[in-house]
Write a protein that holds these residues in place. Structure first.
Motif, PDB file in Angstrom:
ATOM      1  N   LYS A 171       7.675   9.223   1.760  1.00 47.72           N
ATOM      2  CA  LYS A 171       7.870   9.458   3.193  1.00 47.72           C
ATOM      3  C   LYS A 171       7.277   8.320   4.011  1.00 47.72           C
ATOM      4  O   LYS A 171       7.840   7.911   5.035  1.00 47.72           O
ATOM      5  N   ASN A 172       6.143   7.799   3.568  1.00 50.45           N
ATOM      6  CA  ASN A 172       5.530   6.678   4.268  1.00 50.45           C
ATOM      7  C   ASN A 172       6.433   5.453   4.222  1.00 50.45           C
ATOM      8  O   ASN A 172       6.510   4.684   5.188  1.00 50.45           O
TER       9      ASN A 172
ATOM     10  N   LEU B 161      -2.081  -0.355   2.210  1.00 50.26           N
ATOM     11  CA  LEU B 161      -2.730   0.651   3.043  1.00 50.26           C
ATOM     12  C   LEU B 161      -4.054   0.125   3.575  1.00 50.26           C
ATOM     13  O   LEU B 161      -4.702  -0.712   2.936  1.00 50.26           O
TER      14      LEU B 161
ATOM     15  N   ALA C  40       3.096   5.933  12.569  1.00 55.73           N
ATOM     16  CA  ALA C  40       3.115   5.089  11.375  1.00 55.73           C
ATOM     17  C   ALA C  40       1.710   4.617  11.010  1.00 55.73           C
ATOM     18  O   ALA C  40       1.328   4.603   9.830  1.00 55.73           O
TER      19      ALA C  40
ATOM     20  N   MET D 253      -0.355   7.602   9.650  1.00 56.40           N
ATOM     21  CA  MET D 253       0.064   7.980   8.300  1.00 56.40           C
ATOM     22  C   MET D 253      -0.492   6.995   7.281  1.00 56.40           C
ATOM     23  O   MET D 253      -0.955   7.389   6.205  1.00 56.40           O
ATOM     24  N   SER D 254      -0.479   5.716   7.618  1.00 56.60           N
ATOM     25  CA  SER D 254      -1.067   4.719   6.719  1.00 56.60           C
ATOM     26  C   SER D 254      -2.561   4.960   6.550  1.00 56.60           C
ATOM     27  O   SER D 254      -3.106   4.814   5.443  1.00 56.60           O
TER      28      SER D 254
ATOM     29  N   LEU E 216      -3.100   7.966   4.224  1.00 62.57           N
ATOM     30  CA  LEU E 216      -2.833   7.578   2.841  1.00 62.57           C
ATOM     31  C   LEU E 216      -3.920   6.646   2.319  1.00 62.57           C
ATOM     32  O   LEU E 216      -4.278   6.692   1.142  1.00 62.57           O
TER      33      LEU E 216
ATOM     34  N   LEU F  29       3.728  12.021  -0.248  1.00 57.78           N
ATOM     35  CA  LEU F  29       3.664  11.303   1.019  1.00 57.78           C
ATOM     36  C   LEU F  29       4.068   9.834   0.920  1.00 57.78           C
ATOM     37  O   LEU F  29       4.553   9.270   1.905  1.00 57.78           O
TER      38      LEU F  29
ATOM     39  N   VAL G 292       8.948   5.953   6.864  1.00 59.83           N
ATOM     40  CA  VAL G 292       8.333   5.825   8.189  1.00 59.83           C
ATOM     41  C   VAL G 292       8.107   4.360   8.546  1.00 59.83           C
ATOM     42  O   VAL G 292       8.379   3.925   9.677  1.00 59.83           O
ATOM     43  N   GLN G 293       7.617   3.568   7.585  1.00 56.96           N
ATOM     44  CA  GLN G 293       7.356   2.157   7.863  1.00 56.96           C
ATOM     45  C   GLN G 293       8.655   1.397   8.118  1.00 56.96           C
ATOM     46  O   GLN G 293       8.704   0.504   8.976  1.00 56.96           O
TER      47      GLN G 293
END
Length: 296
Positions: free
Chosen positions: A231-232, A199, A46, A49-50, A53, A228, A235-236
């Motif tokens: 999807k983020n 982010l 997680a 990915m942040s 982004l 994305l 995920v979060q």
């Protein structure tokens, strides 16, 4: 003064309660290890990915052409509070601390500023606590009773509901509330903004050299972010559910340990009272017998 029978019944009742709290503590301890491992395993993905982004978003000059999930609607009038709690109690202050953060730090403050507050609850305990005061503001409620252990499809279902409401223009800002697991005795209530995406700052772009060429994206940063960012969001939310699962078991283990120790102290106290009362009754009977014998 309570009779000996009442004291015996009370001691028996407390001992039965102590057995239950001890069993719940052992079950929570067994579940905690798996939940803690899952929460710790989900954090790097997680966070990375942040970070990715954040770097992509930092390359968008002035936010021109940025996706709506990143730039928002341009307004902050309507807020959606996504409150994630558990479905069961007997976990100390786990559920109440999350609800307290959502209500005191956000809902009340936003209402005082004249903004519109909408609430989405994930977990029965959050719904029970919030509907007393914010019944009209609750727009969605989801139970997690049938999703043990928490899985990714359930997080995707929550994210889809949030995205559908955002695309319908029902809110401008979405904030997620959950409890971050630190240790068995430490769970931190946390608020995380989901929309517009919060982010990390982008890393400084490396200079193009012979061995370090400048990065080029295909497709563009905007197209990548469009794919994305949803999807983020999932995920979060999934990470928050994993953190909550670990926090709930840690809080329940700690609460049941305290309850077991308190029950033990109560048993000792009631046993002492029982023995003193019994001794006093025996002494009284002996005195009556001796007095009667002397009278004869």
């Amino acid at each position: 003064m309570a009779s000996l029978k009442d004291l015996r019944n009370r001691i028996t009742s407390v001992k039965a309660t102590q057995k239950i709290t001890k069993a719940m503590q052992m079950v929570a301890a067994a579940k905690l290890r798996r939940a803690q491992m899952a929460a710790e395993a989900g954090r790097p993905y997680a966070e990375k990915m942040s970070a990715v982004l954040g770097n992509l978003a930092g390359n968008l000059v002035g936010g021109v052409g940025a996706p709506k999930l990143l730039s928002g609607t341009g307004s902050e009038q309507t807020h959606l509070l996504v409150v994630c709690t558990g479905d069961r109690g007997l976990a100390g202050a786990f559920n109440s601390s999350i609800v307290r953060l959502a209500v005191r730090e956000y809902a009340q403050k936003l209402t005082a500023e004249g903004k519109t507050v909408k609430i989405m609850t994930v977990g029965k305990k959050g719904l029970d606590a919030l509907r007393r005061q914010y019944r009209d503001q609750i727009v969605e409620s989801m139970d997690i009773r049938g999703n043990r252990p928490v899985d990714y499809p359930f997080a995707a279902e929550i994210a889809d509901k949030i995205l559908a409401r955002f695309e319908a223009g029902e809110f401008d800002v979405a904030t997620l509330f959950y409890s971050e697991f630190r240790s068995v005795i430490s769970q931190i209530p946390t608020a995380q903004r989901l929309i517009p995406a919060e982010l990390p700052a982008a890393d400084p772009a490396p200079k193009a050299t012979a061995g370090n060429a400048a990065l080029e994206f295909e497709p563009s940063e905007e197209a990548i972010l469009e794919t994305l960012l949803p999807k983020n969001l999932t995920v979060q939310i999934y990470r928050a559910l994993l953190e909550n699962a670990a926090s709930e078991q840690g809080a329940r283990m700690s609460a049941m340990d305290s309850a077991t120790r308190n029950a033990g102290e109560m048993i000792k106290k009631q046993t002492l009272i029982y023995n003193r009362t019994r001794q006093a009754m025996i002494t009284k009977e002996l005195i009556e017998i001796i007095s009667g014998a002397e009278a004869l």
